[in-house]
Scaffold this motif. Structure first.
Motif, short mmCIF file in Angstrom:
data_model
loop_
_atom_site.label_atom_id
_atom_site.label_comp_id
_atom_site.label_asym_id
_atom_site.label_seq_id
_atom_site.Cartn_x
_atom_site.Cartn_y
_atom_site.Cartn_z
N HIS A 139 2.22 1.76 -3.44
CA HIS A 139 1.17 2.28 -4.33
C HIS A 139 0.98 3.78 -4.09
CE1 HIS A 139 -0.81 -1.90 -5.05
NE2 HIS A 139 0.21 -1.67 -5.85
N HIS A 140 1.03 4.20 -2.83
CA HIS A 140 0.86 5.62 -2.51
C HIS A 140 2.01 6.44 -3.10
CE1 HIS A 140 -0.21 9.25 -0.44
NE2 HIS A 140 0.92 9.25 0.26
N TYR A 141 3.23 5.95 -2.96
CA TYR A 141 4.37 6.67 -3.53
C TYR A 141 4.24 6.77 -5.04
CZ TYR A 141 6.84 6.24 0.98
OH TYR A 141 7.22 6.33 2.29
N ASP A 142 3.69 5.73 -5.63
CA ASP A 142 3.48 5.74 -7.08
C ASP A 142 2.43 6.80 -7.44
OD1 ASP A 142 3.20 5.19 -9.77
OD2 ASP A 142 2.46 3.14 -9.49
N GLU A 143 1.33 6.84 -6.69
CA GLU A 143 0.22 7.77 -6.98
C GLU A 143 0.65 9.22 -6.87
OE1 GLU A 143 -2.71 6.65 -4.16
OE2 GLU A 143 -3.18 4.73 -5.14
N ILE A 144 1.55 9.54 -5.94
CA ILE A 144 1.98 10.94 -5.77
C ILE A 144 3.26 11.23 -6.55
CG2 ILE A 144 0.87 11.11 -3.51
CD1 ILE A 144 3.63 10.87 -2.21
N ARG A 200 0.82 -1.21 0.00
CA ARG A 200 0.00 0.00 0.00
C ARG A 200 0.86 1.27 0.00
NH1 ARG A 200 -4.69 1.39 4.51
NH2 ARG A 200 -5.36 3.37 3.58
N THR A 201 1.97 1.25 0.77
CA THR A 201 2.87 2.39 0.79
C THR A 201 3.49 2.62 -0.58
OG1 THR A 201 3.41 2.13 3.14
CG2 THR A 201 5.01 3.29 1.79
#
Length: 250
Positions: free
Chosen positions: A18-23, A15-16
């Motif tokens: 994925h978050h780094y990817d999204e931002i 999940r972390t």
């Protein structure tokens, strides 16, 4: 490497990542034939930099600015991270030392820092070692509990007075021994009573207890070394003085 592999490698959740990817902080640069995103070695290196800055307390937007600054190369980032980590390590060492001081003070029953203990008792002071050993051997006894209660209120000036008193008693014992004062004489008996009074600062010390301490002074090489460095044979002489005085008391 795919996201699950990278997550296990660096110790963060999927999940972390994925978050780094999204931002757009750490974006996987490749894809598998089936369309799954994959991380290159350069991506993983950037991820390690992000995690290091996060460990140092930087916000994600600040990290992004740091990493994407075109004027800063990879080696400069590593040098900066190393400097920040050294500062963090020094801070943690200072915190650990402060905790150690508090633990030592609690163990010793002293309201003194280790530096103050050595200022009073000398550079060879090993009170911390003796305190731990004493607690293991006698921690359940009434004498130990009395000692902890009584010394808890001692101030730095109290400990200085105790040290001065002990030094004077040891000097007087050495002088008596060197003058040939018999251990069973009245003069030696006064010295034995001064010794017992010094112990009673910490806990109630009858003659039987004092004799047990006297035997330890010659059986324990650390105590024997302490007394014999003041004057050769002083450990045995002190033991004999205490035993003779106890015998006179019946």
């Amino acid at each position: 490497m795919q996201v699950g592999t990278v997550a296990r490698l660096v110790g963060v959740s999927v999940r972390t990542l994925h978050h780094y990817d999204e931002i757009a902080l750490v974006v996987p640069s490749g894809r598998t034939p089936k369309g799954y995103r994959t991380y290159s070695s350069a991506d993983v290196e950037r991820l390690h930099q992000v995690l290091t800055y996060r460990e140092l307390g930087f916000a994600l937007d600040v990290i992004a600015a740091l990493l994407d600054d075109p004027s800063v190369d990879a080696m400069a980032h590593l040098r900066r991270q190393r400097e920040l980590l050294n500062e963090r390590i020094d801070h943690l060492h200072a915190m650990a030392a402060a905790v150690d001081k508090m633990m030592e003070a609690k163990k010793m029953g002293m309201q003194l820092t280790p530096e103050e203990q050595r200022e009073i008792f000398g550079d060879n002071w090993t009170g911390e070692e003796y305190a731990e050993e004493a607690e293991q051997r006698w921690g359940e006894t009434d004498e130990w509990k009395q000692s902890q209660e009584r010394t808890a209120s001692f101030t730095k000036d109290d400990w200085k007075a105790i040290k001065d008193e002990a030094d004077l008693l040891e000097a007087d014992l050495a002088a008596a021994m060197q003058r040939g004062v018999s251990p069973d004489s009245a003069e030696a008996g006064v010295l034995a009573e001064r010794h017992r009074a010094s112990i009673e600062r910490y806990y109630d010390c009858g003659y039987e207890m004092q004799v047990n301490l006297a035997e330890m002074y010659i059986a324990d090489e650390r105590f024997a070394k302490h007394y014999n460095e003041i004057a050769p044979g002083l450990a045995q002489y002190l033991r004999d003085v205490i035993v003779a005085n106890a015998a006179r008391q019946g």
